[in-house]
Scaffold this motif. Structure first.
Motif, PDB file in Angstrom:
ATOM      1  N   TYR A 115     -12.713  48.314  14.676  1.00 32.37           N
ATOM      2  CA  TYR A 115     -14.049  46.714  15.087  1.00 32.37           C
ATOM      3  C   TYR A 115     -13.888  45.825  16.287  1.00 32.37           C
ATOM      4  O   TYR A 115     -12.971  46.778  17.090  1.00 32.37           O
ATOM      5  CB  TYR A 115     -12.509  45.891  14.163  1.00 32.37           C
ATOM      6  N   ILE A 116     -14.627  44.712  16.589  1.00 30.47           N
ATOM      7  CA  ILE A 116     -14.816  44.787  17.938  1.00 30.47           C
ATOM      8  C   ILE A 116     -14.386  43.110  17.865  1.00 30.47           C
ATOM      9  O   ILE A 116     -14.865  42.194  16.765  1.00 30.47           O
ATOM     10  CB  ILE A 116     -16.014  44.907  18.188  1.00 30.47           C
ATOM     11  N   ASP A 117     -14.126  42.370  18.651  1.00 28.55           N
ATOM     12  CA  ASP A 117     -13.702  41.045  18.111  1.00 28.55           C
ATOM     13  C   ASP A 117     -14.408  39.949  19.058  1.00 28.55           C
ATOM     14  O   ASP A 117     -14.886  40.380  20.493  1.00 28.55           O
ATOM     15  CB  ASP A 117     -12.602  40.329  19.210  1.00 28.55           C
ATOM     16  N   SER A 118     -15.929  39.705  18.937  1.00 28.55           N
ATOM     17  CA  SER A 118     -16.987  39.607  19.633  1.00 28.55           C
ATOM     18  C   SER A 118     -16.752  38.318  20.377  1.00 28.55           C
ATOM     19  O   SER A 118     -18.157  37.958  20.955  1.00 28.55           O
ATOM     20  CB  SER A 118     -18.023  39.489  18.921  1.00 28.55           C
ATOM     21  N   PRO A 132     -21.381  44.472  36.263  1.00 27.08           N
ATOM     22  CA  PRO A 132     -21.452  44.819  34.880  1.00 27.08           C
ATOM     23  C   PRO A 132     -20.607  44.577  33.558  1.00 27.08           C
ATOM     24  O   PRO A 132     -21.168  45.118  32.641  1.00 27.08           O
ATOM     25  CB  PRO A 132     -21.401  46.890  35.790  1.00 27.08           C
ATOM     26  N   LYS A 133     -20.075  44.516  34.000  1.00 23.57           N
ATOM     27  CA  LYS A 133     -18.837  43.873  32.669  1.00 23.57           C
ATOM     28  C   LYS A 133     -19.181  42.186  32.233  1.00 23.57           C
ATOM     29  O   LYS A 133     -19.007  42.019  30.936  1.00 23.57           O
ATOM     30  CB  LYS A 133     -17.267  43.634  33.340  1.00 23.57           C
ATOM     31  N   ILE A 134     -19.843  41.933  32.840  1.00 21.07           N
ATOM     32  CA  ILE A 134     -20.444  40.242  32.465  1.00 21.07           C
ATOM     33  C   ILE A 134     -21.957  40.361  31.355  1.00 21.07           C
ATOM     34  O   ILE A 134     -22.937  41.010  31.921  1.00 21.07           O
ATOM     35  CB  ILE A 134     -21.016  39.840  33.102  1.00 21.07           C
ATOM     36  N   PRO A 182     -10.678  48.463  30.928  1.00 19.73           N
ATOM     37  CA  PRO A 182     -12.267  49.033  30.132  1.00 19.73           C
ATOM     38  C   PRO A 182     -12.762  48.973  29.366  1.00 19.73           C
ATOM     39  O   PRO A 182     -14.406  48.681  28.850  1.00 19.73           O
ATOM     40  CB  PRO A 182     -12.335  50.287  30.744  1.00 19.73           C
ATOM     41  N   HIS A 183     -11.703  48.032  28.136  1.00 21.67           N
ATOM     42  CA  HIS A 183     -12.104  48.370  26.717  1.00 21.67           C
ATOM     43  C   HIS A 183     -12.313  46.305  26.473  1.00 21.67           C
ATOM     44  O   HIS A 183     -12.045  45.884  25.577  1.00 21.67           O
ATOM     45  CB  HIS A 183     -11.058  48.263  25.744  1.00 21.67           C
ATOM     46  N   VAL A 184     -12.369  45.657  27.623  1.00 26.56           N
ATOM     47  CA  VAL A 184     -12.447  44.514  28.022  1.00 26.56           C
ATOM     48  C   VAL A 184     -14.138  43.839  28.281  1.00 26.56           C
ATOM     49  O   VAL A 184     -13.774  43.959  29.415  1.00 26.56           O
ATOM     50  CB  VAL A 184     -11.464  43.085  27.962  1.00 26.56           C
ATOM     51  N   TYR A 185     -15.014  42.450  27.843  1.00 29.38           N
ATOM     52  CA  TYR A 185     -15.951  42.184  28.852  1.00 29.38           C
ATOM     53  C   TYR A 185     -15.948  40.931  28.553  1.00 29.38           C
ATOM     54  O   TYR A 185     -15.511  40.701  28.317  1.00 29.38           O
ATOM     55  CB  TYR A 185     -17.673  42.519  27.515  1.00 29.38           C
ATOM     56  N   THR A 188     -11.290  48.043  18.905  1.00 31.39           N
ATOM     57  CA  THR A 188     -11.604  49.397  20.185  1.00 31.39           C
ATOM     58  C   THR A 188     -12.060  47.609  21.538  1.00 31.39           C
ATOM     59  O   THR A 188     -11.467  48.372  22.516  1.00 31.39           O
ATOM     60  CB  THR A 188     -12.256  49.690  20.224  1.00 31.39           C
ATOM     61  N   HIS A 189     -12.195  47.089  20.870  1.00 24.63           N
ATOM     62  CA  HIS A 189     -13.056  46.267  22.479  1.00 24.63           C
ATOM     63  C   HIS A 189     -13.430  44.669  21.959  1.00 24.63           C
ATOM     64  O   HIS A 189     -12.897  44.018  21.108  1.00 24.63           O
ATOM     65  CB  HIS A 189     -15.181  46.593  22.460  1.00 24.63           C
ATOM     66  N   ALA A 190     -13.087  43.855  23.461  1.00 23.49           N
ATOM     67  CA  ALA A 190     -13.023  42.320  23.107  1.00 23.49           C
ATOM     68  C   ALA A 190     -13.658  41.290  23.593  1.00 23.49           C
ATOM     69  O   ALA A 190     -13.598  42.180  24.936  1.00 23.49           O
ATOM     70  CB  ALA A 190     -11.516  42.312  23.304  1.00 23.49           C
ATOM     71  N   LEU A 191     -14.519  40.897  23.625  1.00 27.35           N
ATOM     72  CA  LEU A 191     -15.711  39.929  24.619  1.00 27.35           C
ATOM     73  C   LEU A 191     -14.224  38.355  24.703  1.00 27.35           C
ATOM     74  O   LEU A 191     -14.184  37.943  23.406  1.00 27.35           O
ATOM     75  CB  LEU A 191     -16.893  39.440  23.676  1.00 27.35           C
ATOM     76  N   CYS A 192     -14.689  38.813  26.566  1.00 24.75           N
ATOM     77  CA  CYS A 192     -13.426  37.428  26.253  1.00 24.75           C
ATOM     78  C   CYS A 192     -14.796  36.290  27.187  1.00 24.75           C
ATOM     79  O   CYS A 192     -15.746  36.542  27.867  1.00 24.75           O
ATOM     80  CB  CYS A 192     -12.606  37.802  27.167  1.00 24.75           C
ATOM     81  N   VAL A 193     -14.209  34.936  26.366  1.00 28.49           N
ATOM     82  CA  VAL A 193     -15.290  34.587  26.579  1.00 28.49           C
ATOM     83  C   VAL A 193     -15.294  32.849  27.954  1.00 28.49           C
ATOM     84  O   VAL A 193     -14.315  32.597  27.293  1.00 28.49           O
ATOM     85  CB  VAL A 193     -16.503  33.029  25.152  1.00 28.49           C
ATOM     86  N   SER A 194     -15.841  32.833  28.582  1.00 24.22           N
ATOM     87  CA  SER A 194     -15.736  31.686  29.688  1.00 24.22           C
ATOM     88  C   SER A 194     -15.964  30.173  29.567  1.00 24.22           C
ATOM     89  O   SER A 194     -17.347  30.026  28.699  1.00 24.22           O
ATOM     90  CB  SER A 194     -16.813  32.041  30.460  1.00 24.22           C
TER      91      SER A 194
END
Length: 259
Positions: free
Chosen positions: A2-5, A84-86, A54-57, A31-37
């Motif tokens: 799963y990914i937390d978008s 690259p991570k944004i 590595p698994h946080v965008y 497995t991944h998460a997107l941390c939102v500004s």
């Protein structure tokens, strides 16, 4: 998996317990998460998390609920997004629920984000509350959608009508459902989730807010996005693995992130 978008793990209540947050994600196959500004002063914290793990965008943007914060320019957002991570611009949009008076500044801020998205080719993370008509109108006027050469994006924490979802999907946007869809009184939203194709769906927590059932009322965390997936699978009558795979594929297709 799963990914937390959409989450805010840089907020103090989660940042101070990061080892536990990351461990819970692993235990629940997130497995991944997107941390939102949400504003520019705190953006360095958001970027630092993405650089460290590595698994946080991450994204860059200023939330419409923040009137007293440095106003971003298109150039500001384009410059900060050059990393690259944004992977996205936002969260941005319109919110007429909490704020009153002349909200033209909010609409102009939204336009700035859309222009930055077009300039960078990075998708938008859109927040809309009590402002759906203006949100869709400005998206169309500014060419936010892939149908007009824009980068598209996602309508995050969606709580609007099916008509609004269909208008957004027609522009190439995904629809993201949070823990709200699991609430017993969210029947109208559940009907929307049933109608939205899995191919156009993302799942999120918006943590530390909006914990899904069975954790409603507690501080939310990315690990609990699994409960959103479980609810959607039950609602649609499809295997959980199908929801997990499709929403994961959708995330990488939209945000062009490296797996």
């Amino acid at each position: 998996m799963y990914i937390d978008s959409h989450c805010h793990i840089n907020f103090p209540e989660l940042a101070e317990k990061m080892p536990e947050v990351l461990s819970a994600m692993a235990d629940n196959q997130v497995t991944h998460a997107l941390c939102v500004s949400v504003d520019l002063p705190d953006f360095p914290q958001v970027l630092a998390l993405a650089e460290q793990y590595p698994h946080v965008y991450a994204s860059v943007g200023v939330h419409p609920d923040y009137p007293d914060t440095p106003e971003p320019s298109v150039d500001d957002l384009v410059r900060l997004a050059n990393h690259p991570k944004i992977v996205a611009i936002g969260e941005t949009g319109l919110d007429y629920y909490r704020l009153e008076g002349d909200l033209e500044w909010q609409r102009e801020r939204f336009r700035v984000h859309i222009r930055a998205s077009r300039a960078t080719g990075k998708p938008l993370i859109i927040h809309t509350r009590a402002a759906a008509e203006d949100t869709i109108r400005i998206m169309q006027e500014e060419g936010a959608g892939t149908d007009q050469g824009g980068a598209g994006g996602v309508m995050h924490c969606f709580t609007e009508s099916l008509a609004v979802a269909e208008a957004a999907m027609a522009m190439g946007f995904y629809i993201s459902f949070s823990g709200i869809v699991t609430f017993k009184n969210a029947k109208e939203l559940q009907a929307v989730a049933l109608a939205v194709p899995l191919e156009k769906m993302l799942i999120e927590t918006d943590s530390p807010y909006l914990a899904p059932v069975p954790h409603r009322g507690r501080m939310n965390q990315p690990a609990w996005v699994k409960h959103v997936a479980e609810f959607v699978a039950q609602l649609k009558g499809v295997p959980l693995e199908q929801v997990a795979k499709q929403t994961t594929d959708n995330f990488f297709n939209l945000f062009k992130a490296h797996r």
